[in-house]
Each structure stands twice: as structure tokens, then as C-alpha cells.
Design an enzyme around this catalytic site. Structure first.
Site, short mmCIF file in Angstrom:
data_model
loop_
_atom_site.label_atom_id
_atom_site.label_comp_id
_atom_site.label_asym_id
_atom_site.label_seq_id
_atom_site.Cartn_x
_atom_site.Cartn_y
_atom_site.Cartn_z
N GLU A 125 -4.72 3.06 -8.52
CA GLU A 125 -5.55 3.34 -8.63
C GLU A 125 -5.66 5.17 -9.45
O GLU A 125 -4.75 5.86 -8.58
CB GLU A 125 -5.52 3.85 -7.08
CG GLU A 125 -7.48 4.22 -6.56
CD GLU A 125 -7.35 4.50 -5.29
OE1 GLU A 125 -6.81 4.41 -4.61
OE2 GLU A 125 -8.55 5.25 -4.75
N HIS A 181 0.82 -0.80 0.18
CA HIS A 181 0.24 0.13 0.09
C HIS A 181 0.42 1.17 -0.37
O HIS A 181 1.46 1.22 1.10
CB HIS A 181 -0.95 0.03 1.21
CG HIS A 181 -1.66 0.78 1.39
ND1 HIS A 181 -1.35 2.22 2.35
CD2 HIS A 181 -2.71 1.48 0.66
CE1 HIS A 181 -2.24 2.86 2.26
NE2 HIS A 181 -3.17 2.61 1.21
N HIS A 221 -0.91 10.07 -3.19
CA HIS A 221 -2.09 9.79 -2.97
C HIS A 221 -3.14 11.00 -2.90
O HIS A 221 -3.91 10.67 -3.20
CB HIS A 221 -1.91 9.07 -1.14
CG HIS A 221 -3.06 8.99 -1.07
ND1 HIS A 221 -4.32 9.61 0.20
CD2 HIS A 221 -4.13 7.72 -0.47
CE1 HIS A 221 -5.56 9.14 -0.20
NE2 HIS A 221 -5.22 7.65 -0.58
N ASP A 224 -1.04 5.51 -6.11
CA ASP A 224 -2.10 5.89 -6.51
C ASP A 224 -1.94 7.54 -7.71
O ASP A 224 -1.21 7.49 -7.18
CB ASP A 224 -2.15 6.95 -5.71
CG ASP A 224 -2.65 6.46 -4.35
OD1 ASP A 224 -3.89 5.39 -4.28
OD2 ASP A 224 -2.48 6.01 -3.22
N GLU A 261 1.01 -0.97 -5.50
CA GLU A 261 0.66 0.48 -4.91
C GLU A 261 0.97 1.26 -5.87
O GLU A 261 1.73 2.00 -5.40
CB GLU A 261 -0.19 0.38 -3.84
CG GLU A 261 -1.83 1.51 -4.74
CD GLU A 261 -2.50 1.55 -3.59
OE1 GLU A 261 -3.87 1.85 -3.92
OE2 GLU A 261 -1.87 2.45 -2.22
#
Ligand code: CA
Length: 343
Positions: A170, A34, A76, A63, A61
Site C-alpha cells: 500500500e 494484514h 502503517h 504499508d 501486506e
């Protein structure tokens, strides 16, 4: 034409992989780092990604938000002040609400910022670390990477270590970006095509809180990549008209299965606490999602932020992996989860 052919072949192939996984109950869940190994280094620094790679995370991950000139960067928040030194370097560039938006800065300006550990403000208005036991809240040499730079790093590490690590991307606040004139889905897919990842459904997930964006990825862009519908709480006020209460019903999950391969629910939507005898209480969400043919990858498991009535990280992992039976999980501590899965 070649590309279209690859899409036609690869999505059914991915579904076969899913079916295999569904019938292989002992398959270990995937470990998703994450924001990188964010328990140890400032989130979304390339250092945190290299560390997560070395720790054996299956997926790292990203973002994604866009710069003013439309370049996808790995960050993020849509804001800059909680994880960078923007207030020192660009005083006066905040909007009326006092916040510094990444979208208001050219890439060349974003490159001048230095990342630091995630911060917040205490009651006296001082900047303090959100997780005090982690990397110190101090100046660092780390900068905001572009998506392209991060993919190059991961591909390079895969080559030098002989491993194969996935991207888990994401799309943040697609509505805000669309109002600024940007189609995030098209921009991110263009980078993936350029880097040779657009036709690797076994190595890339795309995730979003906004259902309309995922539908467009599937039906307009016709991506071959697996899609994950993130599920939040309506009370969080995300910039989307997606109704998370509805998505979490069997009928809602059946709708999700029309355009996505899985869901990314909040941990507390699965683990509800303990009953009087101390037994973990689980919602029906994982079973209902599996019944709809969906993968389940909850967020976020943190060794230093356990649910109130859970005594250890191992206990939390027991509940989420062994009892709930998830297919993967987002964690700030990929090494600890990897060690748990090995014993
Ligand atoms: Ca995320």
C-alpha cells in the site's frame, strides 16, 4: 525494451487468471496477512512477517511511507509515536501538532527506533495497548524495515520453504509525499524492479486509497501489476480528493475497472448487521463489483474485534467468505483464517 515486452504479455495473462478465478466459484479466497501476523507480534516487524509466512498466508501486506531521504520503509502510520519509541529517542522532533512524522527522519534515524505493539492514549493520557490481549506493550528488539529488506526476507523464506508468497503493497499518503517532492509510485516501482518483482503480476498487488495515484500507476508508469482501489469513508478525512460514496455505486465501480483489478472495501461496507430474525444483511457492493469485473478484498478481519452483533470469528468468516463471496481478505490472524478454510 525487454521490460516493455514483459508488460505487454503479463497484463493480459493476469486478466486470463482473473477470468479463470471468476468462473471457478469454489476458488478459496486469498489470505492477506494484514501488517503481518499482527495479532501476535508488533505490526510490520519482520518477525510478524516471518510468522505470517510460516502460517501459510498467501500475501503479506506492506504499508509504505518514505524517510526524509526518500527511502521506502514499511510502516502503517505517517506518524511514529503509536508504534515506536520515538518520543524517548528523539524528544523535541515532533511538529507543532505534537506528532512525529516518519518523513522528518533520515533512514539512519528511523533505524534507531524500536517497534512496539500499537498504542493509544487513555483518558488519563497514559500510553495503553489498542488490543490488550495481544503482544505486551513493552520494549522489543524489532526495528522498522525498508521495503527492500522485507522483500529480501520474503524471497528468502520462499526459497527455504519452497513456497511462493505474494507482496501486497500500500502506498500511504501519496499526496503528502508529493508535496515533500517525492513520487511514491516511481520510488516503489524502482524497488520492485530492482528485486525482480515488477513483472510478477501473480505475486504482487499494489493498493492505494487515492484513485489518482492508481491511475498514474496504470497509465503513466504502465505497471503490469494488479491494482486495488481501497475504499474508505469520506468522513475519515483521508488526504485525497477520491469520493468513496461515488466509487461504491455501479457507475463508480465501472470507472474503477478502467484502471484497477479490484477493490479493498471496509468490512462494514459489506456487512451491515442483522435483521430482526438474526440473518446477516449484506450490501450490494460485492455483487456490483463482481459485475464490473473487479476482485473484492475487504479489510480487516480480527478475531479480537468482532462487529457488535457477531458472536464468533467463525461466524464472521461464514458471512464474509460463504455468504458475501469475497475473493480475498485482510486479517490480523492468518492462521485462524487458514484453519477455517481447511475445514
Ligand atoms: Ca494497509
Amino acid at each position: 525494451m525487454l521490460h516493455k515486452g514483459a508488460e505487454v504479455i503479463s497484463r493480459p495473462f493476469f486478466i486470463l487468471v482473473l477470468l479463470f478465478m471468476a468462473h471457478n466459484a469454489s476458488a478459496a479466497p486469498i489470505v492477506i496477512a494484514h501488517r503481518g501476523a499482527s495479532g501476535y507480534l508488533p505490526e510490520h516487524s519482520l518477525a510478524a512477517k516471518a510468522m505470517a509466512h510460516a502460517m501459510g498466508a498467501d500475501f503479506l501486506e506492506q504499508d509504505i511511507v518514505l524517510s526524509a531521504d526518500g527511502i521506502p520503509v514499511v510502516l502503517h502510520d505517517i506518524y511514529l509515536e503509536e508504534t515506536t519509541d520515538v518520543e524517548q529517542r528523539f524528544a523535541g522532533r515532533a511538529r507543532a501538532n505534537g506528532r512525529y512524522y516518519a518523513l522528518d527522519f533520515q533512514l539512519a534515524e528511523l533505524r534507531q527506533l524500536r517497534l512496539h505493539e500499537r498504542s493509544t492514549h487513555d483518558a488519563q493520557g497514559r500510553k495503553v495497548a489498542v488490543y490488550p490481549g495481544r503482544y505486551p506493550l513493552q520494549a522489543t528488539p524489532f526495528t522498522i524495515p525498508t521495503l527492500a529488506e522485507e522483500i529480501d526476507l520474503i524471497a528468502g523464506l520462499d526459497r527455504s520453504t519452497g513456497r511462493r508468497t505474494g507482496l501486497y503493497i500500500e502506498l500511504k499518503a501519496p499526496g503528502m509525499h508529493r508535496r515533500a517532492g517525492f513520487d511514491m509510485a516511481a520510488i516503489v516501482l524502482a524497488v520492485l524492479r530492482d528485486k525482480g518483482y515488477a513483472d510478477k503480476p501473480e505475486q504482487v498487488y499494489l493498493q492505494c486509497f487515492d484513485a489518482a495515484t492508481l491511475r498514474r500507476l496504470r497509465f503513466e508508469h504502465k505497471t503490469a501489476l494488479p491494482l486495488i482501489q481501497l475504499i474508505g469513508e469520506n468522513s475519515w478525512g483521508e488526504d485525497t480528493d477520491t469520493d468513496y460514496d461515488q466509487l461504491r455505486t455501479p457507475a463508480g465501480l465501472a470507472l474503477v475497472a478502467e484502471y484497477a483489478e479490484g477493490i479493498g472495501p471496509w468490512l462494514k461496507q459489506i456487512y451491515l448487521g442483522k435483521d430482526a430474525s438474526g440473518r446477516a444483511q449484506l450490501s450490494e457492493l460485492v455483487a456490483q463489483a463482481h459485475a464490473a469485473g473487479l476482485l473484492v478484498h475487504p479489510y480487516t478481519l480480527r478475531r479480537d474485534e468482532l462487529p457488535q452483533d457477531v458472536e464468533s470469528f467463525d461466524e464472521l468468516l461464514d458471512i464474509i467468505i460463504r455468504q458475501a463471496g469475497v475473493d480475498g481478505l485482510f486479517t490480523d490472524f492468518p492462521d485462524t483464517v487458514r484453519a477455517y478454510l481447511h475445514h
